[in-house]
Design an enzyme around this catalytic site. Sequence first.
Site, PDB file in Angstrom:
ATOM      1  N   CYS A 316       9.323  39.722   4.714  1.00  0.00           N
ATOM      2  CA  CYS A 316       8.374  39.746   3.962  1.00  0.00           C
ATOM      3  C   CYS A 316       8.857  39.603   2.326  1.00  0.00           C
ATOM      4  O   CYS A 316      10.014  39.675   1.988  1.00  0.00           O
ATOM      5  CB  CYS A 316       8.353  41.712   3.859  1.00  0.00           C
ATOM      6  N   GLY A 371      10.167  43.822  14.067  1.00  0.00           N
ATOM      7  CA  GLY A 371      10.047  42.414  13.985  1.00  0.00           C
ATOM      8  C   GLY A 371      11.289  41.530  13.935  1.00  0.00           C
ATOM      9  O   GLY A 371      11.700  41.056  15.094  1.00  0.00           O
ATOM     10  N   SER A 372      11.789  41.559  12.869  1.00  0.00           N
ATOM     11  CA  SER A 372      13.268  40.690  12.894  1.00  0.00           C
ATOM     12  C   SER A 372      14.291  41.117  13.725  1.00  0.00           C
ATOM     13  O   SER A 372      15.092  40.028  14.177  1.00  0.00           O
ATOM     14  CB  SER A 372      13.786  40.682  11.513  1.00  0.00           C
ATOM     15  N   GLU A 433       3.170  36.069   0.746  1.00  0.00           N
ATOM     16  CA  GLU A 433       3.789  37.393   0.705  1.00  0.00           C
ATOM     17  C   GLU A 433       4.862  37.560   1.731  1.00  0.00           C
ATOM     18  O   GLU A 433       5.155  38.532   2.250  1.00  0.00           O
ATOM     19  CB  GLU A 433       2.960  38.676   0.577  1.00  0.00           C
TER      20      GLU A 433
HETATM   21  P1  XMP Z   1      11.065  43.934  10.210  1.00  0.00           P
HETATM   22  O1  XMP Z   1      11.876  44.277   9.303  1.00  0.00           O
HETATM   23  O2  XMP Z   1      11.303  44.515  11.590  1.00  0.00           O
HETATM   24  O3  XMP Z   1       9.495  44.245   9.561  1.00  0.00           O
HETATM   25  O4  XMP Z   1      11.000  42.324  10.278  1.00  0.00           O
HETATM   26  C1  XMP Z   1       8.205  43.979  10.363  1.00  0.00           C
HETATM   27  C2  XMP Z   1       7.051  44.132   9.659  1.00  0.00           C
HETATM   28  O5  XMP Z   1       7.188  43.487   8.316  1.00  0.00           O
HETATM   29  C3  XMP Z   1       5.614  43.477   7.996  1.00  0.00           C
HETATM   30  N1  XMP Z   1       5.333  41.883   7.734  1.00  0.00           N
HETATM   31  C4  XMP Z   1       5.196  41.401   6.622  1.00  0.00           C
HETATM   32  N2  XMP Z   1       5.110  41.880   5.223  1.00  0.00           N
HETATM   33  N3  XMP Z   1       4.677  39.930   4.344  1.00  0.00           N
HETATM   34  C5  XMP Z   1       4.912  41.284   4.391  1.00  0.00           C
HETATM   35  O6  XMP Z   1       4.586  42.110   3.164  1.00  0.00           O
HETATM   36  C6  XMP Z   1       4.482  39.278   5.411  1.00  0.00           C
HETATM   37  O7  XMP Z   1       4.431  38.195   5.649  1.00  0.00           O
HETATM   38  C7  XMP Z   1       4.898  40.267   6.648  1.00  0.00           C
HETATM   39  N4  XMP Z   1       4.918  39.869   7.774  1.00  0.00           N
HETATM   40  C8  XMP Z   1       5.049  40.935   8.544  1.00  0.00           C
HETATM   41  C9  XMP Z   1       4.894  43.754   9.020  1.00  0.00           C
HETATM   42  O8  XMP Z   1       4.484  45.022   8.726  1.00  0.00           O
HETATM   43  C10 XMP Z   1       5.729  43.850  10.209  1.00  0.00           C
HETATM   44  O9  XMP Z   1       5.411  44.723  11.435  1.00  0.00           O
END
Ligand code: XMP
Length: 497
Positions: A316, A371-372, A433
């Site tokens: 993000c 996610g990550s 973003e």
């Molecule tokens: P983690 O930290 O587990 O978070 O990778 C997963 C969450 O990140 C969000 N997400 C995004 N937020 N821009 C954002 O601001 C992005 O491009 C993006 N892609 C994912 C989303 O809520 C996901 O579940």
Amino acid sequence: MKGTNMDLLHLVRGCTFDDFLFTPQYGILARRDPDAVDLSTRFTEHLTIKRPLVSANMDTVTRAAMAVVLAEEGGIGIIDRGFRAGDIQPQVTEVAAVKRTQHGIITDPHTISGEQRLGEAIRRMEQTGVGTLAVVDSGGKLTGLVTERDLRFVSSEGFVSERMTPLDRLVVHTGLISLTDAEQLMTQRKVKKLPLINKNGTLLGIITARDLLMHKQHPFATRDGGGRLCVGAAVGATGDYLERAAEVIRAGADVIVVDIAHGHSYIMECAIEGLRKRFGNIELVAGNVATAEGARFLLERGVNAIKVGIGPGGGCATRLTTNFGIPQVEALVQCRDAVGDKIPLIADGGVKRDGSIAAALMFGGDSVMLGSAFAGCEETPGEVVLKAVLEPESQKLVKVPFKVFRGMASISAVRDRLGLEADQRELKAIGAEGIEVSVPARGSARAIVHEMLKHLCSAISYGGAQSLQELRGKFWSNPEKYVVKLTQPSRVESFQR
Ligand code: XMP
């Protein structure tokens, strides 16, 4: 859980996971084994999951393979909508693939008529990947079963009725039956398939030994009423979202997640209204929000769970590019304080180590979306690429397998979603973003989930509780007893290794 908690709100202002530890309490847990500890929680108002883990709706994280692992392990996966606008079928295929993985009773088994040629039966088996077809007459009455084995070494010109095992040689059950009774009957009669028929002989469904085995192997799995694995599907708030929702619901999606970057917004309000009008009581998750006001806004619009997190995600860039967002622990506490126990919260984003899962659940999340943490796993979509990396010890270049992990608002993800043929003005208007990174490829997400669950059980033990819900209850009835706010040196002592 208690209502407004000014002290806690004050304590967590501007803070996130690495700002806190929890004070160890008198341990009462006999075994820290995830099989023995109750980790169940509400994912949405009407869907309870036995493990509080959710895989994120991102196109480098959750497609069918990941969603199957999560559901089998007791959580749930959300199939992303990162397919081109208007191109709904690929998402539908992923949802349908999860729903077809396992069954209780297969209520829509693949069928064929006895008058058809064996070549047609072979073709249908190849097309569907199913090794047994129920043979039915034109009125839907069961006349036999035909399996792959029956078709080996025979001319495809013959008729199905000549090779099938006819009804009078099959073990069948009239009416519905519980899976336990079915297992008993199938063991007794030594059959791998049990067709169910009604009094008139019409086929109602089939129970297979394979499905019964799956149920035994995955006792914590998240299943629907028909014994199939549960899965969620994400939609947007504009464009094709209603049509997309209709199609994924038809394919069996158990939950619809309306996922937009700024969920406390007019377009979200319109989307919820549109979805409710068209789909009535479908289980609806909406987000993302990060404030008490945002959470109340979604609660008042009648959603069944709220996704919390603006900007903590690993992929993000929202906070970098806009300077808007709320540190994730403060966001969770604000939202929990605002909605209480009325509907569940999904703590979405920012988990970089397993300890943060316990923190997210204690500070207000009913489940945690990741996610990550799953990036690079076997089950994530995307190709493995070999990259040359300098090995520090030997100073030699070695080839290491990598996979791509990207934010859903990264330029590449948005460009893929809009399609190369998209309006150039739209492409130019992309304000990224999200970021895109290469991460080392690693093993199955299943192993990662198991580790997370073990660590969560240990946290429950340190927290002086016997179950996840007891820990959360104890925490919210007296947060001061738990929360230790860290200084910079104590943060280094705690998390830098
Ligand atoms: P983690 O930290 O587990 O978070 O990778 C997963 C969450 O990140 C969000 N997400 C995004 N937020 N821009 C954002 O601001 C992005 O491009 C993006 N892609 C994912 C989303 O809520 C996901 O579940």
